[in-house]
Design a protein around this motif. Structure first.
Motif, mmCIF file in Angstrom:
data_model
loop_
_atom_site.group_PDB
_atom_site.id
_atom_site.type_symbol
_atom_site.label_atom_id
_atom_site.label_comp_id
_atom_site.label_asym_id
_atom_site.label_seq_id
_atom_site.Cartn_x
_atom_site.Cartn_y
_atom_site.Cartn_z
ATOM 1 N N PRO A 173 101.047 52.266 65.131
ATOM 2 C CA PRO A 173 100.108 53.352 65.392
ATOM 3 C C PRO A 173 100.444 54.581 64.551
ATOM 4 N N HIS A 174 99.396 55.249 64.115
ATOM 5 C CA HIS A 174 99.584 56.481 63.365
ATOM 6 C C HIS A 174 98.526 57.506 63.758
ATOM 7 N N VAL A 175 98.839 58.770 63.465
ATOM 8 C CA VAL A 175 97.947 59.885 63.767
ATOM 9 C C VAL A 175 97.481 60.496 62.456
ATOM 10 N N HIS A 176 96.164 60.597 62.310
ATOM 11 C CA HIS A 176 95.579 61.324 61.192
ATOM 12 C C HIS A 176 95.454 62.783 61.605
ATOM 13 N N LEU A 177 95.862 63.658 60.704
ATOM 14 C CA LEU A 177 95.842 65.091 60.951
ATOM 15 C C LEU A 177 94.822 65.759 60.041
ATOM 16 N N TYR A 178 94.185 66.791 60.533
ATOM 17 C CA TYR A 178 93.359 67.610 59.648
ATOM 18 C C TYR A 178 94.297 68.366 58.723
ATOM 19 N N VAL A 179 94.058 68.225 57.423
ATOM 20 C CA VAL A 179 94.830 68.947 56.420
ATOM 21 C C VAL A 179 93.820 69.598 55.481
ATOM 22 N N GLU A 180 93.901 70.919 55.368
ATOM 23 C CA GLU A 180 92.964 71.656 54.524
ATOM 24 C C GLU A 180 92.932 71.063 53.120
ATOM 25 N N ASN A 233 103.460 54.311 75.046
ATOM 26 C CA ASN A 233 103.051 52.934 75.310
ATOM 27 C C ASN A 233 101.623 52.713 74.825
ATOM 28 N N THR A 234 101.459 52.555 73.517
ATOM 29 C CA THR A 234 100.113 52.395 72.968
ATOM 30 C C THR A 234 99.511 51.019 73.269
ATOM 31 N N ALA A 267 98.144 60.798 57.285
ATOM 32 C CA ALA A 267 98.577 60.238 58.568
ATOM 33 C C ALA A 267 100.095 60.310 58.667
ATOM 34 N N ILE A 268 100.543 60.380 59.905
ATOM 35 C CA ILE A 268 101.979 60.338 60.212
ATOM 36 C C ILE A 268 102.184 59.268 61.286
ATOM 37 N N PRO A 269 103.376 58.728 61.416
ATOM 38 C CA PRO A 269 103.612 57.794 62.524
ATOM 39 C C PRO A 269 103.311 58.484 63.860
ATOM 40 N N ALA A 270 102.699 57.751 64.771
ATOM 41 C CA ALA A 270 102.406 58.323 66.090
ATOM 42 C C ALA A 270 103.714 58.684 66.777
ATOM 43 N N PRO A 271 103.854 59.935 67.213
ATOM 44 C CA PRO A 271 105.100 60.339 67.868
ATOM 45 C C PRO A 271 105.297 59.564 69.180
ATOM 46 N N LEU A 309 91.911 65.381 64.827
ATOM 47 C CA LEU A 309 93.003 64.448 65.112
ATOM 48 C C LEU A 309 92.415 63.060 65.319
ATOM 49 N N ARG A 310 93.140 62.048 64.876
ATOM 50 C CA ARG A 310 92.726 60.669 65.133
ATOM 51 C C ARG A 310 93.966 59.811 65.321
ATOM 52 N N LEU A 311 93.976 59.047 66.388
ATOM 53 C CA LEU A 311 95.059 58.115 66.670
ATOM 54 C C LEU A 311 94.528 56.706 66.452
ATOM 55 N N ASP A 312 95.131 55.976 65.527
ATOM 56 C CA ASP A 312 94.763 54.585 65.251
ATOM 57 C C ASP A 312 95.830 53.673 65.826
ATOM 58 N N ILE A 313 95.380 52.698 66.605
ATOM 59 C CA ILE A 313 96.278 51.737 67.246
ATOM 60 C C ILE A 313 95.923 50.332 66.779
ATOM 61 N N ASP A 314 96.923 49.606 66.341
ATOM 62 C CA ASP A 314 96.818 48.197 65.966
ATOM 63 C C ASP A 314 95.752 47.922 64.910
#
Length: 165
Positions: free
Chosen positions: A110-117, A134-135, A124-128, A77-82
């Motif tokens: 902000p978005h979240v990178h997901l491990y996808v086989e 409050n990022t 990536a998906i938008p950060a929930p 998992l990876r969360l990228d902000i700004d």
């Protein structure tokens, strides 16, 4: 050259869902702009090792990345902000049905990178917003990210600018 074994989606999902605990009782200094920090955590049963990375932007001080890695190399998992937007791959056959709205799309931060086989962390998906409300508060967001990674006994962080925990 030794090739790295790619996790199956089921293996990755199990690793992400494992309850995790801090490996050490250390108190970590939350990184200043331009700095990075790696914090070890382990599965509650002690069998799996993970790293939580925090990378702060040097020029754009609101830029920050939080990342969970397994065995030091596989990003789960990876969360990228700004940071910059992420361009997802376009595929005819989706690797996961939940990715359909994001197929070939540009995902702003902000978005979240997901491990996808088969793709590692290329999706990536938008950060929930229910998980990361409050990022702008990077210190609070590490707590949210640890929750997202299922770290139930969290490492402690010290934020120098506040002189406290």
């Amino acid at each position: 050259m030794v090739s790295e074994k790619m996790l199956t989606q089921d293996e990755a999902n199990i690793l992400i869902g494992l309850p995790k605990v801090k490996k050490y009782d250390d108190i970590y200094a939350f990184p200043s702009p331009g700095d990075t920090l790696m914090v070890p955590v382990i599965s509650q049963n002690g069998l799996e090792n993970f790293l939580i990375d925090i990378n702060r932007g040097r020029i754009q001080i609101t830029k920050c990345t939080y990342q969970e890695r397994h065995q030091e190399r596989t990003i789960l998992l990876r969360l990228d902000i700004d940071g910059p937007p992420h361009h997802n791959p376009y595929v005819e056959t989706l690797p996961l049905p939940d990715l359909e709205p994001y197929n070939g799309r540009i995902i702003p931060c902000p978005h979240v990178h997901l491990y996808v086989e088969g793709f590692m962390d290329k999706w990536a998906i938008p950060a929930p917003t229910d998980k990361f409300p409050n990022t702008i508060d990077l210190f609070k967001t590490i707590e949210d990210f640890l929750d997202y990674c299922n770290v139930i006994d969290k490492p402690k962080f010290w934020r120098e600018s506040l002189n406290g925990f």
